[in-house]
Design an enzyme around this catalytic site. Structure first.
Site, PDB file in Angstrom:
ATOM      1  N   ARG A 105       0.733  -1.198   0.010  1.00 13.03           N
ATOM      2  CA  ARG A 105      -0.018  -0.060   0.043  1.00 13.03           C
ATOM      3  C   ARG A 105       0.998   1.209  -0.032  1.00 13.03           C
ATOM      4  NH1 ARG A 105      -4.778   0.599   4.314  1.00 13.03           N
ATOM      5  NH2 ARG A 105      -2.927   0.955   5.635  1.00 13.03           N
ATOM      6  N   THR A 109      -1.183   7.462  -0.668  1.00 16.65           N
ATOM      7  CA  THR A 109      -2.559   7.375  -1.444  1.00 16.65           C
ATOM      8  C   THR A 109      -3.339   6.041  -0.780  1.00 16.65           C
ATOM      9  OG1 THR A 109      -1.596   5.791  -2.866  1.00 16.65           O
ATOM     10  CG2 THR A 109      -1.403   8.174  -3.510  1.00 16.65           C
ATOM     11  N   ASP A 201       0.718  -3.172  12.164  1.00 23.01           N
ATOM     12  CA  ASP A 201       1.165  -3.633  10.825  1.00 23.01           C
ATOM     13  C   ASP A 201       1.573  -5.127  10.781  1.00 23.01           C
ATOM     14  OD1 ASP A 201       2.983  -4.053   8.645  1.00 23.01           O
ATOM     15  OD2 ASP A 201       2.951  -1.776   8.314  1.00 23.01           O
ATOM     16  N   ASP A 204       5.131  -6.202   9.638  1.00 18.70           N
ATOM     17  CA  ASP A 204       6.284  -5.677  10.448  1.00 18.70           C
ATOM     18  C   ASP A 204       6.039  -6.465  11.553  1.00 18.70           C
ATOM     19  OD1 ASP A 204       7.292  -3.641   8.994  1.00 18.70           O
ATOM     20  OD2 ASP A 204       6.098  -2.185   9.922  1.00 18.70           O
TER      21      ASP A 204
HETATM   22  C1  PRP Z   1      -0.798  -4.574   4.386  1.00 17.82           C
HETATM   23  C2  PRP Z   1      -1.898  -6.033   4.479  1.00 17.82           C
HETATM   24  C3  PRP Z   1      -2.422  -5.997   3.227  1.00 17.82           C
HETATM   25  C4  PRP Z   1      -2.881  -4.294   3.122  1.00 17.82           C
HETATM   26  C5  PRP Z   1      -4.188  -4.103   3.448  1.00 17.82           C
HETATM   27  O1  PRP Z   1       0.145  -4.902   3.522  1.00 17.82           O
HETATM   28  O2  PRP Z   1      -1.045  -7.009   4.719  1.00 17.82           O
HETATM   29  O3  PRP Z   1      -1.946  -6.402   2.230  1.00 17.82           O
HETATM   30  O4  PRP Z   1      -1.910  -3.709   4.034  1.00 17.82           O
HETATM   31  O5  PRP Z   1      -4.586  -2.897   3.187  1.00 17.82           O
HETATM   32  P1  PRP Z   1      -5.767  -2.225   2.132  1.00 17.82           P
HETATM   33  O6  PRP Z   1      -6.929  -3.337   2.550  1.00 17.82           O
HETATM   34  O7  PRP Z   1      -5.914  -0.938   2.655  1.00 17.82           O
HETATM   35  O8  PRP Z   1      -5.108  -2.646   1.103  1.00 17.82           O
HETATM   36  P2  PRP Z   1       1.209  -3.760   3.541  1.00 17.82           P
HETATM   37  O9  PRP Z   1       0.707  -2.967   2.264  1.00 17.82           O
HETATM   38  O10 PRP Z   1       1.580  -2.960   4.681  1.00 17.82           O
HETATM   39  O11 PRP Z   1       2.341  -4.564   2.830  1.00 17.82           O
HETATM   40  P3  PRP Z   1       3.340  -5.537   3.563  1.00 17.82           P
HETATM   41  O12 PRP Z   1       2.601  -6.824   3.728  1.00 17.82           O
HETATM   42  O13 PRP Z   1       4.482  -5.844   2.488  1.00 17.82           O
HETATM   43  O14 PRP Z   1       3.663  -5.006   4.887  1.00 17.82           O
HETATM   44  N1  URA Z   2      -2.347  -2.996   6.950  1.00 18.62           N
HETATM   45  C1  URA Z   2      -1.809  -3.735   8.247  1.00 18.62           C
HETATM   46  O1  URA Z   2      -0.736  -4.297   8.512  1.00 18.62           O
HETATM   47  N2  URA Z   2      -2.504  -3.265   9.283  1.00 18.62           N
HETATM   48  C2  URA Z   2      -3.718  -2.618   9.179  1.00 18.62           C
HETATM   49  O2  URA Z   2      -4.210  -2.041  10.210  1.00 18.62           O
HETATM   50  C3  URA Z   2      -4.164  -1.922   7.820  1.00 18.62           C
HETATM   51  C4  URA Z   2      -3.262  -2.316   6.736  1.00 18.62           C
END
Ligand code: PRP
Ligand code: URA
Length: 210
Positions: A105, A109, A201, A204
């Site tokens: 994400r 945005t 997160d 993380d």
């Molecule tokens: C997080 C999560 C989803 C997304 C959800 O991933 O694991 O993939 O955010 O958010 P959304 O419904 O608003 O799209 P992130 O973008 O943090 O990536 P990562 O798993 O690589 O940390």
């Molecule tokens: N992605 C995450 O990992 N946590 C949230 O709460 C939203 C998006």
């Protein structure tokens, strides 16, 4: 309220989720709990897989028994955090194939940015479980499922651990044919797009990157 959304209220899932939400839970425990919850969710989300009758021989006699018919699942984690749910599912369905969709994400945005997509060749003959612990705005899950639909799989289900009302609304609107399974439907998104109360997160916390 939605007929294509299941929220698991099983006590084991709810107990594990309570520990997952706790900010003092270590990465090691967090990973184990994500995997255990995925296994418990998979048990129920596979309830309607088609069966076929086959003949086997027990030590006593021939018997007609039931086995899952056709090719098994394709599990598609949304990278990175979705990776945490894969083992939990393949523990139950070891012959699953695994695809990967890389999305993150954009922090400003909140729009998903795709950086990788590799799916099993025979995905069109499989039931697909798309997995990601978090359904926040829904953007990542909507995009991932749209990518997979281009390959014409037998069916698609989306398994997440925590969903926000905003994400469920957007996802079910975009993909009304895809059943959503989650362990909790939380209160809301905050101004940064994080689920409240949520768990922070997920990527993380799984990978210890913060
Ligand atoms: C997080 C999560 C989803 C997304 C959800 O991933 O694991 O993939 O955010 O958010 P959304 O419904 O608003 O799209 P992130 O973008 O943090 O990536 P990562 O798993 O690589 O940390
Ligand atoms: N992605 C995450 O990992 N946590 C949230 O709460 C939203 C998006």
């Amino acid at each position: 309220m939605y007929n294509n959304v299941t929220v698991f209220d099983h006590p084991l899932i709810q107990h594990k989720l309570s520990i997952l939400r706790d900010k003092s839970t270590s990465s090691k425990d967090f990973r184990a709990l994500i995997s255990e919850i995925a296994t418990l969710m998979c048990y129920d989300a596979t309830r309607d897989l088609p069966l076929k009758e086959v003949e086997i021989e027990t030590p006593l006699c021939k018997a007609t028994v039931k086995q899952i018919s056709g090719k098994k699942l394709a599990v598609v984690p949304i990278l990175r955090a979705g990776l945490g749910m894969v083992d939990g599912i393949t523990n139950l369905v070891p012959s699953s194939r695994i695809g990967h969709i890389g999305l993150y994400r954009d922090e400003e945005t909140l729009q998903p940015v795709e950086y990788y997509c590799k799916l099993p060749k025979d995905i069109n003959e499989r039931d697909v479980f798309v997995v990601d612990p978090m359904l926040a705005t829904g953007g990542s899950a909507i995009d991932a499922v749209s990518q997979i639909k281009l390959r014409g799989p037998r069916s698609i289900r989306f398994l997440c651990i925590i969903a926000a009302p905003e994400g469920v609304e957007a996802f079910t609107k975009a993909h009304p044919d895809v059943h959503v399974f989650c362990a909790a439907l939380d209160e809301k998104l905050n101004e940064k797009g994080y689920i409240v109360p949520g768990l922070g997160d997920a990527g993380d916390r799984i990978f210890g990157t913060k």
